[in-house]
Design a protein around this motif. Sequence first.
Motif: not given
Length: 375
Positions: A113-130, A180-188
Amino acid sequence: MANWSELPNDVLEYLTNFLPLPDYHRFGAVCQTWCSIAKQKLHRPPHLPWLVLGHDNATQKRTFFNLSENKNYDIEIPELQGQYICGCSYGWLFTIDTELNCHLLNPLTRKQYDLPTVPPYNEYYKTNPFLTEPMENCTKSVELRMLLVFKAVLDYDPSDRPDFKVVIVYGQSSKLAFWRSGDPKWSYIQGYYSNMEDVLFSNGKLYAFTSLQDQGLCVVDDWSDPKITQLSISIPLECDDNVACCPYLVDVKGELLLVQRYRSYNKEKKLRTTVDIQVHKIDIGREVSSICKHTKGCTIFLGKSSPVVVDPSISHSDRKNAIYFTDVCCALSASKHERVDLGIYDMNTRMFSRYDPPHIDTPDAVPIWFNPNPW
């Protein structure tokens, strides 16, 4: 010469009860009749889980360690090339590729099954000190993907129910999201939902354990409007600068347990090693917990995957009230076995012992318990 395909079905079903998993597959490959018998889940015996290790760069084969046989199997699975595995439930692996695309894969049937991209990776990259490099240079890092998604669990086996859900613990704050199976994106999942240490589906509900506010147990029981509610159950963790605690939620025959795995830090080797394990039984109705000294004779397998619980009375194992655990970090090495935090805790004797998969070499993978699901 006897015609093996004409053996009565009840005899064939009886014989499958004595087969380890590799022979179980060979049994099903004999002929169409035997394959039909092997696929009947009601007659499939439980097996000890396998351990998913790293892959061979030359052959691109993934290594699986069969605990029952103390033997490695190198299996060619193209879908796992370049993938980081951060979870496993019901024999389905949750993987992330270098473009941060997520997948669910059954490595035996190759269904995916192909799932959406992990959320919210753009915000995570900007704030990740590592991170010290641009985002496009970091996505190939296994360490980054390990930080991005800590754990992933399923509520049901996708082979049995098409309306399954995936829940992940993700990001720097260890929050929860679901798909959920069939959803277009992740939900919080809204509410009190940060610093989640572990999640588990049990009795139709999602339980989560947080390290904040006196180490509270949380629950999500309404998926029409999913929110986290903290329960009035507090379990202290005895941690300090040198000892860290890894908590695991486990369902053993309908009872909810919290397993606390204490890992001591060696400053010279810069490594953590498991030194103690405590088990608490959670009474949800009374909202109390108590020390548990046994697991109803079951063997528990813990790590980054969903816990696997095996009843020794109906499996190929002579251990009772035992807990197998795996390492929770990368950089394992065949030449440095002391770096591998793999072991067995006997609750009867409160003693530790080791199990050592042969030829460990997983520098880019976290060992994942895998409960083979061949159908």
